[in-house]
Design an enzyme around this catalytic site. Structure first.
Site, PDB file in Angstrom:
ATOM      1  N   GLY A 182       0.756  -1.115  -0.021  1.00 55.04           N
ATOM      2  CA  GLY A 182       0.097   0.068   0.008  1.00 55.04           C
ATOM      3  C   GLY A 182       0.874   1.290   0.188  1.00 55.04           C
ATOM      4  O   GLY A 182       0.321   2.129   0.342  1.00 55.04           O
ATOM      5  N   ASN A 219       1.999   2.920  -2.551  1.00 54.17           N
ATOM      6  CA  ASN A 219       1.465   3.915  -3.536  1.00 54.17           C
ATOM      7  C   ASN A 219       0.340   4.594  -3.163  1.00 54.17           C
ATOM      8  O   ASN A 219       0.400   5.784  -3.287  1.00 54.17           O
ATOM      9  CB  ASN A 219       1.245   2.931  -4.946  1.00 54.17           C
ATOM     10  N   ASN A 223      -2.890   1.046 -14.463  1.00 50.88           N
ATOM     11  CA  ASN A 223      -2.107   0.198 -13.601  1.00 50.88           C
ATOM     12  C   ASN A 223      -0.580   0.518 -13.572  1.00 50.88           C
ATOM     13  O   ASN A 223      -0.049   1.072 -14.474  1.00 50.88           O
ATOM     14  CB  ASN A 223      -2.132  -1.144 -14.405  1.00 50.88           C
ATOM     15  N   HIS A 239       3.078  -0.656 -12.931  1.00 57.76           N
ATOM     16  CA  HIS A 239       3.929  -1.921 -13.099  1.00 57.76           C
ATOM     17  C   HIS A 239       5.339  -1.839 -12.726  1.00 57.76           C
ATOM     18  O   HIS A 239       5.884  -0.661 -13.476  1.00 57.76           O
ATOM     19  CB  HIS A 239       3.564  -2.558 -14.321  1.00 57.76           C
ATOM     20  N   VAL A 283      -3.363  -8.243 -20.962  1.00 50.01           N
ATOM     21  CA  VAL A 283      -2.532  -7.936 -19.629  1.00 50.01           C
ATOM     22  C   VAL A 283      -1.167  -7.145 -19.847  1.00 50.01           C
ATOM     23  O   VAL A 283      -0.482  -7.866 -20.665  1.00 50.01           O
ATOM     24  CB  VAL A 283      -2.281  -9.402 -18.779  1.00 50.01           C
ATOM     25  N   GLU A 321      10.394   4.195  -5.665  1.00 48.03           N
ATOM     26  CA  GLU A 321      10.443   5.768  -5.592  1.00 48.03           C
ATOM     27  C   GLU A 321      10.220   6.532  -6.923  1.00 48.03           C
ATOM     28  O   GLU A 321       9.713   7.472  -7.186  1.00 48.03           O
ATOM     29  CB  GLU A 321      12.021   6.256  -5.114  1.00 48.03           C
ATOM     30  N   ALA A 322      10.602   5.660  -8.201  1.00 42.65           N
ATOM     31  CA  ALA A 322      10.177   6.140  -9.196  1.00 42.65           C
ATOM     32  C   ALA A 322       8.794   6.085  -9.573  1.00 42.65           C
ATOM     33  O   ALA A 322       8.005   6.959 -10.207  1.00 42.65           O
ATOM     34  CB  ALA A 322      10.733   5.100 -10.175  1.00 42.65           C
TER      35      ALA A 322
HETATM   36  C1  GAR Z   1       4.248  -1.834  -6.961  1.00 47.40           C
HETATM   37  O1  GAR Z   1       5.615  -1.823  -6.978  1.00 47.40           O
HETATM   38  C2  GAR Z   1       3.563  -2.007  -8.315  1.00 47.40           C
HETATM   39  O2  GAR Z   1       4.113  -1.568  -9.468  1.00 47.40           O
HETATM   40  C3  GAR Z   1       3.475  -3.511  -8.328  1.00 47.40           C
HETATM   41  O3  GAR Z   1       3.280  -3.946  -6.778  1.00 47.40           O
HETATM   42  C4  GAR Z   1       3.721  -2.979  -6.152  1.00 47.40           C
HETATM   43  C5  GAR Z   1       2.631  -2.646  -4.924  1.00 47.40           C
HETATM   44  O4  GAR Z   1       3.404  -1.774  -3.993  1.00 47.40           O
HETATM   45  N1  GAR Z   1       2.792  -4.084  -9.134  1.00 47.40           N
HETATM   46  C6  GAR Z   1       2.685  -5.410  -9.870  1.00 47.40           C
HETATM   47  O5  GAR Z   1       3.605  -6.021  -9.918  1.00 47.40           O
HETATM   48  C7  GAR Z   1       1.541  -5.479 -10.798  1.00 47.40           C
HETATM   49  N2  GAR Z   1       2.045  -6.693 -11.803  1.00 47.40           N
HETATM   50  P1  GAR Z   1       2.655  -1.088  -2.901  1.00 47.40           P
HETATM   51  O6  GAR Z   1       1.629  -2.156  -2.323  1.00 47.40           O
HETATM   52  O7  GAR Z   1       3.489  -0.682  -2.019  1.00 47.40           O
HETATM   53  O8  GAR Z   1       2.083   0.262  -3.735  1.00 47.40           O
END
Ligand code: GAR
Length: 186
Positions: free
Chosen positions: A7, A9, A96, A98, A134, A162-163
Site C-alpha cells: 500500500g 503507492n 495500472n 507495473h 494484460v 521511488e520512481a
Molecule cells: C508496486 O511496485 C507495483 O508496481 C507492483 O506491486 C507493487 C505494489 O506496491 N505491481 C505489480 O507487480 C503488478 N503486476 P505497494 O503495495 O507498496 O503500492
C-alpha cells in the site's frame, strides 16, 4: 484504487493530496487495507474465496466503485486480472502501475525478480491504461531505473518504488485532463 499489497503507492497518493474515494482489495489483511481503515477510506473487502467466479468478484468490485462514484480506477499492486464486467464498466478509466519498463518483464507480480535474474543493466516503472491485454495497454508514463552492481530484489524494489511515487501522480494528472476533455465534448 484496487490493491493487494503493502500500500505504499496508496499512502504516497494520499500524502500528496489525491482524493482516494474508495479502495477495493481481494486481500483484507494487506497493508493497503490496513492503511485504508486507518484513514477511514471506504474499503471494499472482496476475497476471491467468497465469490463463485472472477466475474462475480468483479461485478461486486464494479458495484462498490460505482456506489462511491469512482471516476478513475488505479491498480497499484492489485494481483488479479480484471474480467469483462469490470473492464466494460470502466473502459478507458483504469490505469495500472507495473514495476518494469513494459513490455519488458510483464505479465506477473515478479517483475523485479525477473529483472535481477535477467542480468539487464536497467529496468524501471510504467503506468499504462488497462485493457483486456494484460500489461499491454497504452503507456502513459515510464521512468527508467538502473540496476546497480550488488542490487538485491529489495534494494532494486525500493528504487523502483521511488520512481513509482513520481510517475503515478503524473499519470493520474494526464488521465484527469483527458477525462475532463472527453466529458466536455458533445
Ligand atoms: C508496486 O511496485 C507495483 O508496481 C507492483 O506491486 C507493487 C505494489 O506496491 N505491481 C505489480 O507487480 C503488478 N503486476 P505497494 O503495495 O507498496 O503500492
Amino acid at each position: 484504487m484496487a490493491a493487494s499489497g503493502v500500500g505504499s503507492n496508496l499512502r504516497n497518493l494520499v500524502e500528496r493530496g489525491f482524493n482516494i474515494v474508495a479502495v477495493a482489495t481481494n486481500r483484507p489483511s494487506c497493508g493497503a487495507a490496513t492503511f485504508s481503515r486507518g484513514r477511514r477510506i471506504p474499503l471494499g473487502e472482496l476475497p476471491q474465496k467468497t465469490f463463485g467466479s472472477a466475474e462475480l468478484r468483479d461485478i461486486a468490485m464494479r458495484d462498490f466503485f460505482m456506489r462511491h462514484r469512482v471516476e478513475l480506477v488505479v491498480d497499484a499492486g492489485y494481483d488479479r486480472v480484471h474480467t469483462k464486467p469490470f473492464l466494460d464498466a470502466f473502459e478507458g478509466r483504469i490505469i495500472n502501475i507495473h514495476p518494469s519498463l513494459l513490455p519488458e518483464f510483464g505479465g506477473g507480480m515478479d517483475a523485479v525478480e525477473q529483472a535481477i535474474e535477467s542480468g539487464a543493466k536497467a529496468t524501471g516503472a510504467t503506468v499504462h491504461v488497462v485493457t483486456d491485454a494484460v500489461d499491454a495497454g497504452p503507456i502513459l508514463v515510464q521512468e527508467a531505473v538502473p540496476i546497480l552492481e550488488g542490487d538485491t530484489v529489495e534494494t532494486l524494489r525500493q528504487r523502483i518504488h521511488e520512481a513509482e511515487y513520481r510517475i503515478l501522480p503524473v499519470a493520474i494528472g494526464l488521465m484527469e485532463a483527458k477525462l475532463a476533455n472527453s466529458s466536455t465534448v458533445g
